[in-house]
Scaffold this active site. Sequence first.
Site, PDB file in Angstrom:
ATOM      1  N   ARG A 259       0.838  -1.189   0.000  1.00 23.77           N
ATOM      2  CA  ARG A 259       0.000   0.000   0.000  1.00 23.77           C
ATOM      3  C   ARG A 259       0.883   1.253   0.000  1.00 23.77           C
ATOM      4  NH1 ARG A 259      -2.337  -3.723   3.385  1.00 23.77           N
ATOM      5  NH2 ARG A 259      -4.417  -4.430   2.715  1.00 23.77           N
ATOM      6  N   LYS A 286      -2.273  -1.841   7.800  1.00 22.28           N
ATOM      7  CA  LYS A 286      -3.695  -1.544   7.802  1.00 22.28           C
ATOM      8  C   LYS A 286      -4.476  -2.629   8.537  1.00 22.28           C
ATOM      9  CE  LYS A 286      -7.644  -0.872   4.697  1.00 22.28           C
ATOM     10  NZ  LYS A 286      -8.096  -0.814   3.290  1.00 22.28           N
ATOM     11  N   HIS A 349      -1.534   3.353  -5.884  1.00 18.67           N
ATOM     12  CA  HIS A 349      -2.215   2.130  -5.445  1.00 18.67           C
ATOM     13  C   HIS A 349      -2.381   1.147  -6.599  1.00 18.67           C
ATOM     14  CE1 HIS A 349      -4.821  -0.264  -2.853  1.00 18.67           C
ATOM     15  NE2 HIS A 349      -4.622   0.606  -1.887  1.00 18.67           N
ATOM     16  N   ARG A 352      -0.532  -2.298  -7.073  1.00 20.46           N
ATOM     17  CA  ARG A 352      -1.042  -3.519  -6.437  1.00 20.46           C
ATOM     18  C   ARG A 352      -1.966  -4.277  -7.380  1.00 20.46           C
ATOM     19  NH1 ARG A 352      -0.901  -4.154  -1.089  1.00 20.46           N
ATOM     20  NH2 ARG A 352      -3.114  -4.646  -0.797  1.00 20.46           N
ATOM     21  N   HIS A 375      -3.991  -8.717   2.152  1.00 20.56           N
ATOM     22  CA  HIS A 375      -5.425  -8.488   2.187  1.00 20.56           C
ATOM     23  C   HIS A 375      -5.989  -9.014   3.495  1.00 20.56           C
ATOM     24  CE1 HIS A 375      -6.104  -7.885  -2.416  1.00 20.56           C
ATOM     25  NE2 HIS A 375      -5.747  -6.783  -1.789  1.00 20.56           N
ATOM     26  N   TYR A 385      -0.896 -15.019  13.355  1.00 19.30           N
ATOM     27  CA  TYR A 385       0.111 -16.084  13.363  1.00 19.30           C
ATOM     28  C   TYR A 385       0.524 -16.556  11.971  1.00 19.30           C
ATOM     29  CZ  TYR A 385      -0.702 -16.427  18.368  1.00 19.30           C
ATOM     30  OH  TYR A 385      -0.797 -16.133  19.710  1.00 19.30           O
TER      31      TYR A 385
END
Length: 420
Positions: A259, A286, A349, A352, A375, A385
């Site tokens: 991002r 994010k 952006h 991506r 995402h 994890y």
Amino acid sequence: MDVVNTTSQGSEGRTSKSDLTDTAIRNAKPGDKPRKLADKKGLFLLIHPNGSKYWRLKYRYGGKEKMLALGVYPDVGLREARDRRDEARKLLANGVDPGIVKKQSKQSIRESIENSFEAIAREWFAKYSTGWSSEHSEKTIRRLERDIFPWIGGRPIAEITAPELLTVVQRIENRGALETAHRALGSCGKVFRYAISTQRAVRDPSADLRGALPPFKSKHHASITDPKAIGELLRAIQGYKGSFVTRCALQLAPLLFIRPGELRRAEWCDFDLDACEWRIPALKMKMKAVHIVPLSKQSIYILKELHSFTGHGRYLFPSVRTPDRSLSENTVNAALRRLGYEKDQMTGHGFRSMASTILNEQGWNFDAIERQLAHSERNTVRAAYNYAEYLPERRKMMQHWADYLESLQIGASIIPKLLT
């Protein structure tokens, strides 16, 4: 305490206790001590030395004398005070203590206020917004305050129905803000589920509204996915005549496809160039989960060149005006405009989307691509994890991607994905 009874002369010449009158109440003056103006059936007006006047009802329940507050004069007039007295006496006639009923009513009102949608929504927001970006926090609470609270904010959350909630979000839709309506409904669902988890509601009515709003197609960031056009873009970036630091940001953007905010705020302390890895802490992401970006040979070369310029500081891309801050969010987009790419052609952006589209077309593992794009993970515990999930494949994919971009830049034929 002085007790004053008003009297009148009856038709037969008898002197009898009379009901209070509005005139007598208005003209009653305070004394040095609290005094009572008695009415009938236990009702009286208590006048304090400071002039305040309170309605009280004296009654007996369970063999004990009790007192019930009925309001303050003149907010509660004589007629209303008598009505309240009569309601209390009806309860007594049915064996119910009006004092207990009033206490329970107050408790119910207090619980209703504490368990209102707005109160719980603000509690939910205070608990979870600490991990959000300031922009996301401001948009979320502003949306609730503007579009939701005025309509159902005061309602007990457990009593709100799906049709009631639908009416609220349809108001947003009807003004042409369909995306806002979807987002508002999503926030409401989170508030309801929080209320369920804290045992103040039993179900989420927003779940009944799936499909009730027309689908909203989000606007995708402008991107270039044609290989030939990508090559032209990369060559334009290579020839960028502006700041060297900005050019490095432009060069790394397609290679790393993270991002824009995560790129411009990148810090040297998170990079291990020997291990060919950029490990971004959860607080900087994010989705609030650790993210690993494998670094290709091409990325390492650019980073080493950049380190000689900015490696002494905190940020890879410090602001020209204030080194303690990173580049502004418009720097990369402004550089693209300088190269001749309008906002409907390419954005920061968009790198991506470029990577996602082509890597999927080349047959790379969809889950590995999604993990590299960082995402959202539906299960937040799992996300915490699984940041290293598919890492060997991602390392291979990122090097392949860098090689592919390099081939496009020099105008070579497209490199197919190695299936071995």
